[in-house]
Design a protein around this motif. Sequence first.
Motif, PDB file in Angstrom:
ATOM      1  N   GLN A 152       5.890   1.137   9.059  1.00 41.91           N
ATOM      2  CA  GLN A 152       7.126   1.853   8.741  1.00 41.91           C
ATOM      3  C   GLN A 152       8.398   1.054   8.993  1.00 41.91           C
ATOM      4  O   GLN A 152       9.255   0.992   8.116  1.00 41.91           O
ATOM      5  CB  GLN A 152       7.170   3.208   9.461  1.00 41.91           C
ATOM      6  CG  GLN A 152       6.031   4.149   9.100  1.00 41.91           C
ATOM      7  CD  GLN A 152       5.836   4.368   7.614  1.00 41.91           C
ATOM      8  OE1 GLN A 152       6.736   4.811   6.909  1.00 41.91           O
ATOM      9  NE2 GLN A 152       4.648   4.044   7.127  1.00 41.91           N
ATOM     10  N   MET A 155       8.709  -1.588   6.342  1.00 44.09           N
ATOM     11  CA  MET A 155       9.023  -1.002   5.039  1.00 44.09           C
ATOM     12  C   MET A 155      10.504  -0.658   4.969  1.00 44.09           C
ATOM     13  O   MET A 155      11.151  -0.871   3.937  1.00 44.09           O
ATOM     14  CB  MET A 155       8.165   0.238   4.792  1.00 44.09           C
ATOM     15  CG  MET A 155       6.704  -0.086   4.546  1.00 44.09           C
ATOM     16  SD  MET A 155       5.588   1.332   4.568  1.00 44.09           S
ATOM     17  CE  MET A 155       6.441   2.570   3.653  1.00 44.09           C
ATOM     18  N   ASP A 156      11.043  -0.134   6.079  1.00 49.65           N
ATOM     19  CA  ASP A 156      12.468   0.215   6.129  1.00 49.65           C
ATOM     20  C   ASP A 156      13.348  -0.996   5.847  1.00 49.65           C
ATOM     21  O   ASP A 156      14.448  -0.859   5.317  1.00 49.65           O
ATOM     22  CB  ASP A 156      12.839   0.772   7.509  1.00 49.65           C
ATOM     23  CG  ASP A 156      12.279   2.154   7.776  1.00 49.65           C
ATOM     24  OD1 ASP A 156      11.826   2.815   6.814  1.00 49.65           O
ATOM     25  OD2 ASP A 156      12.268   2.573   8.950  1.00 49.65           O
ATOM     26  N   CYS A 158      12.547  -3.809   3.958  1.00 50.77           N
ATOM     27  CA  CYS A 158      12.160  -4.718   2.871  1.00 50.77           C
ATOM     28  C   CYS A 158      12.919  -4.485   1.566  1.00 50.77           C
ATOM     29  O   CYS A 158      12.557  -5.044   0.531  1.00 50.77           O
ATOM     30  CB  CYS A 158      10.649  -4.706   2.661  1.00 50.77           C
ATOM     31  SG  CYS A 158       9.966  -3.208   1.989  1.00 50.77           S
ATOM     32  N   TRP A 161      11.667  -4.013  -2.363  1.00 51.72           N
ATOM     33  CA  TRP A 161      10.200  -4.057  -2.368  1.00 51.72           C
ATOM     34  C   TRP A 161       9.572  -2.804  -1.752  1.00 51.72           C
ATOM     35  O   TRP A 161       8.374  -2.580  -1.874  1.00 51.72           O
ATOM     36  CB  TRP A 161       9.684  -5.287  -1.605  1.00 51.72           C
ATOM     37  CG  TRP A 161       9.900  -6.565  -2.346  1.00 51.72           C
ATOM     38  CD1 TRP A 161       9.211  -7.001  -3.433  1.00 51.72           C
ATOM     39  CD2 TRP A 161      10.845  -7.560  -2.044  1.00 51.72           C
ATOM     40  NE1 TRP A 161       9.681  -8.228  -3.827  1.00 51.72           N
ATOM     41  CE2 TRP A 161      10.699  -8.597  -2.984  1.00 51.72           C
ATOM     42  CE3 TRP A 161      11.830  -7.698  -1.066  1.00 51.72           C
ATOM     43  CZ2 TRP A 161      11.473  -9.741  -2.983  1.00 51.72           C
ATOM     44  CZ3 TRP A 161      12.602  -8.836  -1.058  1.00 51.72           C
ATOM     45  CH2 TRP A 161      12.419  -9.837  -2.023  1.00 51.72           C
ATOM     46  N   ARG A 162      10.375  -1.980  -1.124  1.00 54.32           N
ATOM     47  CA  ARG A 162       9.860  -0.783  -0.463  1.00 54.32           C
ATOM     48  C   ARG A 162       9.034   0.091  -1.406  1.00 54.32           C
ATOM     49  O   ARG A 162       8.026   0.665  -1.011  1.00 54.32           O
ATOM     50  CB  ARG A 162      10.996   0.035   0.138  1.00 54.32           C
ATOM     51  CG  ARG A 162      10.473   1.226   0.926  1.00 54.32           C
ATOM     52  CD  ARG A 162      11.592   2.040   1.526  1.00 54.32           C
ATOM     53  NE  ARG A 162      11.021   3.072   2.370  1.00 54.32           N
ATOM     54  CZ  ARG A 162      11.427   3.345   3.584  1.00 54.32           C
ATOM     55  NH1 ARG A 162      12.422   2.672   4.121  1.00 54.32           N
ATOM     56  NH2 ARG A 162      10.848   4.293   4.279  1.00 54.32           N
ATOM     57  N   LYS A 163       9.439   0.165  -2.657  1.00 56.18           N
ATOM     58  CA  LYS A 163       8.721   1.011  -3.620  1.00 56.18           C
ATOM     59  C   LYS A 163       7.261   0.579  -3.759  1.00 56.18           C
ATOM     60  O   LYS A 163       6.409   1.375  -4.136  1.00 56.18           O
ATOM     61  CB  LYS A 163       9.425   1.024  -4.968  1.00 56.18           C
ATOM     62  CG  LYS A 163       9.431  -0.308  -5.680  1.00 56.18           C
ATOM     63  CD  LYS A 163      10.200  -0.239  -6.980  1.00 56.18           C
ATOM     64  CE  LYS A 163      10.268  -1.641  -7.585  1.00 56.18           C
ATOM     65  NZ  LYS A 163      11.219  -1.705  -8.661  1.00 56.18           N
ATOM     66  N   GLU A 169       4.090   5.536   2.748  1.00 53.85           N
ATOM     67  CA  GLU A 169       5.282   6.185   3.307  1.00 53.85           C
ATOM     68  C   GLU A 169       4.846   7.390   4.133  1.00 53.85           C
ATOM     69  O   GLU A 169       4.156   8.270   3.644  1.00 53.85           O
ATOM     70  CB  GLU A 169       6.212   6.645   2.181  1.00 53.85           C
ATOM     71  CG  GLU A 169       7.555   7.121   2.634  1.00 53.85           C
ATOM     72  CD  GLU A 169       8.506   5.978   2.938  1.00 53.85           C
ATOM     73  OE1 GLU A 169       9.329   6.161   3.840  1.00 53.85           O
ATOM     74  OE2 GLU A 169       8.428   4.934   2.281  1.00 53.85           O
TER      75      GLU A 169
END
Length: 175
Positions: A152, A155-156, A158, A161-163, A169
Amino acid sequence: MSDLLTSVRAVLTTTPLRWLQMAETIPAALLQRPAAPGEWSALECLHHLINTEQYVFPVRIQAFMSGQDLPDFNPNAHGSTFDSTTAPLDMATLFAQLRTANLARLTDISPADLDRQATHARYGQVTLREMLNHWVAHDLSHTVQAEEALMQPFMDGCGPWRKNFAAHEVQQIKK
């Protein structure tokens, strides 16, 4: 799966190694970070796995082998309470020790035993084969859950690219 017992042993052998490696290398603060408010951290997932290695799977194996019924397990009511001050490596080491003992229990199970039946308090009639499949899926599920908790914060950060990580998620639990 043609040889369930071999596959079960193979997968269940890998999980403690993954946890030991994570506990040795990943900062404790990251392991303690919940995926989202109301969700488990990686260490809470490990704690749950420790509880099931102590209070669920050895009890179930013994019950199947002795012809007894299976009690239900409620992780919120049974087992030990999570202690956030326990060192991650100590937790992973305990998990590895418990898993080694439980893998030894599997050596007493033959392919003919896989059809043994028991009555589970919540699920009704179940077989040892089904329980062993459940054990592996449960093990992997909570390891993936822990890894998603670790993902997590990355991801927050990036950006666009998060998608690419939408499937991982973690949403906050609605109360």
